[in-house]
Motif scaffolding. Structure first.
Motif, short mmCIF file in Angstrom:
data_model
loop_
_atom_site.label_atom_id
_atom_site.label_comp_id
_atom_site.label_asym_id
_atom_site.label_seq_id
_atom_site.Cartn_x
_atom_site.Cartn_y
_atom_site.Cartn_z
N ARG A 169 0.81 -1.22 0.00
CA ARG A 169 0.00 0.00 0.00
C ARG A 169 0.84 1.28 0.00
O ARG A 169 0.41 2.30 -0.54
N ARG A 170 2.02 1.22 0.59
CA ARG A 170 2.86 2.42 0.65
C ARG A 170 3.51 2.64 -0.70
O ARG A 170 4.26 1.81 -1.20
N SER A 171 3.22 3.78 -1.31
CA SER A 171 3.72 4.08 -2.65
C SER A 171 5.17 4.57 -2.58
O SER A 171 5.43 5.74 -2.32
N VAL A 177 6.77 3.84 -10.25
CA VAL A 177 7.69 2.89 -9.64
C VAL A 177 6.93 1.81 -8.88
O VAL A 177 7.24 0.62 -8.97
N MET A 178 5.90 2.23 -8.15
CA MET A 178 5.17 1.27 -7.33
C MET A 178 4.34 0.32 -8.18
O MET A 178 4.26 -0.88 -7.88
N ARG A 179 3.73 0.82 -9.24
CA ARG A 179 2.97 -0.08 -10.13
C ARG A 179 3.89 -1.14 -10.73
O ARG A 179 3.52 -2.31 -10.82
N ALA A 180 5.06 -0.70 -11.17
CA ALA A 180 6.01 -1.65 -11.75
C ALA A 180 6.44 -2.69 -10.72
O ALA A 180 6.60 -3.88 -11.05
N GLN A 181 6.60 -2.27 -9.47
CA GLN A 181 7.00 -3.20 -8.42
C GLN A 181 5.89 -4.20 -8.13
O GLN A 181 6.14 -5.40 -7.99
N LEU A 182 4.67 -3.73 -8.03
CA LEU A 182 3.55 -4.64 -7.78
C LEU A 182 3.36 -5.60 -8.95
O LEU A 182 3.03 -6.78 -8.76
N ALA A 183 3.55 -5.09 -10.17
CA ALA A 183 3.45 -5.95 -11.35
C ALA A 183 4.50 -7.05 -11.29
O ALA A 183 4.23 -8.21 -11.65
#
Length: 282
Positions: A169-171, A177-183
């Protein structure tokens, strides 16, 4: 027989404890093996304690104090040494990680290094070490990403990670960057040797509040546990303490969402990245 390695008790409190332990042992006229037989414990562990590479457990420290006739002085020093474990704990953990056949991990604050993207790792390191130069940060990022080569082994380890919901949840580094990490997490979860679960906020309090726990397993060696909390780290090898910390991990694992629901929670977090207004200082 080679001369004993010189000890520098100024390096750390564990080193000071080790120097005191060696002094008491020599005063008693015992070799490391003889002291180990009296505890009982392997003489190699006595050597590691004396070098300041490890800190014994509470029970073991009390036994050493009693056998050596330290009248509580050695154990009193242990109380302080235990708060500041050897500084090379992460280096030794990294060596064990590279050999592990299974890695069970609870992460309280960030994505496991073995699953981080380069951009996410850079942001985490930059925030944690603001005094480092750009070149130093890049060196640390490269070293962290290099650890992921463990999955290129002919028999890669099992990685079973439980992520606190705060991790997803912490961006970190902004929405992109966070979307790429979650992906990347979702992609990793599709591999046969990687399982991901989320410890949801609604689980409430749990056994590893404020800390991360990693249990490393091997083909022909006992488990080892690595603990992280704030700026303190500890590598646990004592079988009794390993069992306790493994129990801690198991209790957290039991509260996590099932695998399928965990992936849905990660997908939901990915969809919601950037939905909140950016933080602005007043």
């Amino acid at each position: 027989m080679p001369a004993p390695k010189d000890l520098d008790s100024s390096l750390s409190l564990p080193a000071l404890y080790g120097a005191k332990l060696r002094k008491l042992r020599i005063r008693a006229g015992w070799t490391q093996r003889e002291l180990g037989d009296k505890i009982p414990i392997a003489h190699s562990r006595i050597a590691q304690f004396e070098l300041g590479n490890e800190v014994p457990t509470d029970d073991l420290s009390m036994r050493l104090d009693k056998v050596l006739g330290a009248d509580g002085d050695l154990h009193d020093l242990w109380v302080h040494a235990k708060r500041f474990p050897p500084k090379d704990a992460f280096r030794r953990f990294r060596d064990y990680e590279a050999k592990a056949t299974a890695i069970h991990k609870y992460q309280a604050h960030g994505v496991p290094g073995l699953l981080q993207t380069e951009a996410y790792a850079r942001e985490i390191i930059r925030e944690a070490l603001p005094w480092c130069t750009a070149d130093q940060i890049e060196e640390k990022v490269a070293a962290r990403i290099a650890r992921q080569h463990v999955f290129a082994r002919s028999e890669p380890p099992l990685l079973w990670a439980v992520l606190d919901e705060a991790v997803i949840r912490r961006s970190v580094g902004g929405p992109a960057v966070m979307r790429a990490q979650l992906a990347q997490l979702l992609e990793a979860a599709g591999k046969a040797n990687i399982e991901l679960q989320v410890l949801p906020f609604e689980a409430g309090g749990h056994a590893a509040m404020g800390m991360s726990v990693t249990v490393l397993s091997f083909h022909n060696a006992p488990d080892v546990v690595y603990l992280e909390g704030g700026t303190l780290t500890e590598l646990v090898k004592d079988c009794r303490e390993v069992a306790r910390q493994s129990h801690r991990y198991d209790r957290v694992h039991a509260l996590a969402l099932p695998l399928a629901l965990s992936l849905k929670r990660i997908e939901q977090a990915m969809e919601e990245v950037g939905a909140c207004a950016p933080y602005e200082e007043s």
